[in-house]
Scaffold this motif. Structure first.
Motif, PDB file in Angstrom:
ATOM      1  N   TYR A  30       0.831  -1.201   0.000  1.00  0.00           N
ATOM      2  CA  TYR A  30       0.000   0.000   0.000  1.00  0.00           C
ATOM      3  C   TYR A  30       0.871   1.259   0.000  1.00  0.00           C
ATOM      4  O   TYR A  30       0.618   2.196  -0.754  1.00  0.00           O
ATOM      5  CB  TYR A  30      -0.937  -0.010   1.212  1.00  0.00           C
ATOM      6  N   ARG A  31       1.908   1.262   0.806  1.00  0.00           N
ATOM      7  CA  ARG A  31       2.823   2.410   0.850  1.00  0.00           C
ATOM      8  C   ARG A  31       3.451   2.629  -0.535  1.00  0.00           C
ATOM      9  O   ARG A  31       3.500   3.737  -1.045  1.00  0.00           O
ATOM     10  CB  ARG A  31       3.905   2.210   1.903  1.00  0.00           C
ATOM     11  N   MET A  34       0.837   4.009  -3.007  1.00  0.00           N
ATOM     12  CA  MET A  34       0.546   5.425  -2.780  1.00  0.00           C
ATOM     13  C   MET A  34       1.710   6.296  -3.262  1.00  0.00           C
ATOM     14  O   MET A  34       1.493   7.350  -3.869  1.00  0.00           O
ATOM     15  CB  MET A  34       0.249   5.715  -1.304  1.00  0.00           C
ATOM     16  N   GLU A  35       2.933   5.842  -3.037  1.00  0.00           N
ATOM     17  CA  GLU A  35       4.096   6.591  -3.524  1.00  0.00           C
ATOM     18  C   GLU A  35       4.097   6.643  -5.049  1.00  0.00           C
ATOM     19  O   GLU A  35       4.392   7.675  -5.645  1.00  0.00           O
ATOM     20  CB  GLU A  35       5.393   5.966  -3.009  1.00  0.00           C
ATOM     21  N   LEU A  38       1.295   9.060  -6.184  1.00  0.00           N
ATOM     22  CA  LEU A  38       1.746  10.442  -5.941  1.00  0.00           C
ATOM     23  C   LEU A  38       2.773  10.863  -6.992  1.00  0.00           C
ATOM     24  O   LEU A  38       2.735  11.984  -7.507  1.00  0.00           O
ATOM     25  CB  LEU A  38       2.335  10.587  -4.545  1.00  0.00           C
ATOM     26  N   SER A  56      -3.860  16.940  -4.525  1.00  0.00           N
ATOM     27  CA  SER A  56      -3.638  15.749  -3.710  1.00  0.00           C
ATOM     28  C   SER A  56      -4.306  14.555  -4.388  1.00  0.00           C
ATOM     29  O   SER A  56      -4.970  14.703  -5.404  1.00  0.00           O
ATOM     30  CB  SER A  56      -4.233  15.952  -2.314  1.00  0.00           C
ATOM     31  N   ILE A  57      -4.116  13.396  -3.793  1.00  0.00           N
ATOM     32  CA  ILE A  57      -4.815  12.214  -4.287  1.00  0.00           C
ATOM     33  C   ILE A  57      -5.899  11.839  -3.287  1.00  0.00           C
ATOM     34  O   ILE A  57      -5.786  12.134  -2.098  1.00  0.00           O
ATOM     35  CB  ILE A  57      -3.865  11.027  -4.543  1.00  0.00           C
ATOM     36  N   TYR A  58      -6.946  11.205  -3.801  1.00  0.00           N
ATOM     37  CA  TYR A  58      -7.978  10.631  -2.945  1.00  0.00           C
ATOM     38  C   TYR A  58      -7.555   9.194  -2.697  1.00  0.00           C
ATOM     39  O   TYR A  58      -7.423   8.415  -3.636  1.00  0.00           O
ATOM     40  CB  TYR A  58      -9.340  10.693  -3.643  1.00  0.00           C
ATOM     41  N   GLN A  59      -7.292   8.862  -1.439  1.00  0.00           N
ATOM     42  CA  GLN A  59      -6.794   7.519  -1.132  1.00  0.00           C
ATOM     43  C   GLN A  59      -7.901   6.488  -1.005  1.00  0.00           C
ATOM     44  O   GLN A  59      -7.657   5.306  -1.177  1.00  0.00           O
ATOM     45  CB  GLN A  59      -5.939   7.542   0.123  1.00  0.00           C
ATOM     46  N   TYR A  61     -11.045   4.064   0.479  1.00  0.00           N
ATOM     47  CA  TYR A  61     -11.178   3.066   1.543  1.00  0.00           C
ATOM     48  C   TYR A  61     -10.690   1.717   1.037  1.00  0.00           C
ATOM     49  O   TYR A  61     -11.350   0.700   1.207  1.00  0.00           O
ATOM     50  CB  TYR A  61     -12.643   2.961   1.988  1.00  0.00           C
ATOM     51  N   THR A  65      -8.334   4.674  -5.560  1.00  0.00           N
ATOM     52  CA  THR A  65      -7.449   5.791  -5.277  1.00  0.00           C
ATOM     53  C   THR A  65      -7.307   6.545  -6.586  1.00  0.00           C
ATOM     54  O   THR A  65      -7.155   5.919  -7.639  1.00  0.00           O
ATOM     55  CB  THR A  65      -6.066   5.287  -4.800  1.00  0.00           C
ATOM     56  N   HIS A  87      -8.687  -0.979  -6.458  1.00  0.00           N
ATOM     57  CA  HIS A  87      -7.974  -1.926  -5.598  1.00  0.00           C
ATOM     58  C   HIS A  87      -8.447  -3.367  -5.788  1.00  0.00           C
ATOM     59  O   HIS A  87      -7.620  -4.285  -5.802  1.00  0.00           O
ATOM     60  CB  HIS A  87      -8.104  -1.514  -4.124  1.00  0.00           C
TER      61      HIS A  87
END
Length: 172
Positions: A30-31, A34-35, A38, A56-59, A61, A65, A87
């Protein structure tokens, strides 16, 4: 307190969540995801300075994303493009969306009532954030992020051009 809909008791899901988090793989995946997203947002922002990219990004639930991309031609119509990671299916999509539900419904009807079938049009606007959708990358290769970024970029630009071409033929 809001009710949580589930097939099993909530505490069982949380027990499994804790086990998975202790293993560490999901946290690292997940990290990394997200990186990457971004970085993808920054790539679009730097490469297309004449377009607006959301700050920004919408992450989400762990359902989706995304970040938004606003070409001037679509922005003038109160439309935006969302580059979305789903996801559940682990794939990238691009969506045309409206600034609000009224704009979304207006353009959804235009696409739905036309004979244009280049991309997927949801059957309804209720509970849906998109007007039209396209799968950019079905099975992303995360071992080659540069190639993945280029695939997403090419597909997004083609999608935007196709939408712009369709909209340019409409009477305003």
């Amino acid at each position: 307190m809001p009710e949580i809909k589930k097939a099993r008791p909530f505490h069982e899901y949380m027990d499994e969540y804790k086990k998975q988090m202790e293993k560490g793989d999901i946290k690292e995946a997940y990290r990394g995801l997200m990186e990457y997203i971004l970085g993808l947002r920054t790539y679009f922002e730097n490469k297309y300075p004449d377009h607006i990219v959301s700050g920004s990004i919408y992450q989400g639930y762990m359902d989706m994303t995304y970040f938004s991309f606003f070409p001037e031609s679509l922005k003038n119509r109160k439309l935006k493009v969302a580059i979305v990671f789903i996801h559940d299916t682990c794939r990238f999509e691009v969506w045309l969306a409206g600034y609000n539900k009224q704009v979304q419904t207006k353009y959804w009807k235009l696409f739905k009532e036309s004979d244009w079938n280049k991309y997927s049009i949801p059957s309804t606007t209720k509970g849906v954030d998109s007007i039209i959708e396209y799968v950019l990358v079905e099975n992303p290769d995360f071992s080659d992020l540069d190639t993945l970024t280029k695939q997403i970029e090419r597909g997004t630009l083609k999608f935007i051009k196709d939408v712009e071409d369709f909209l340019s033929k409409l009477k305003n």
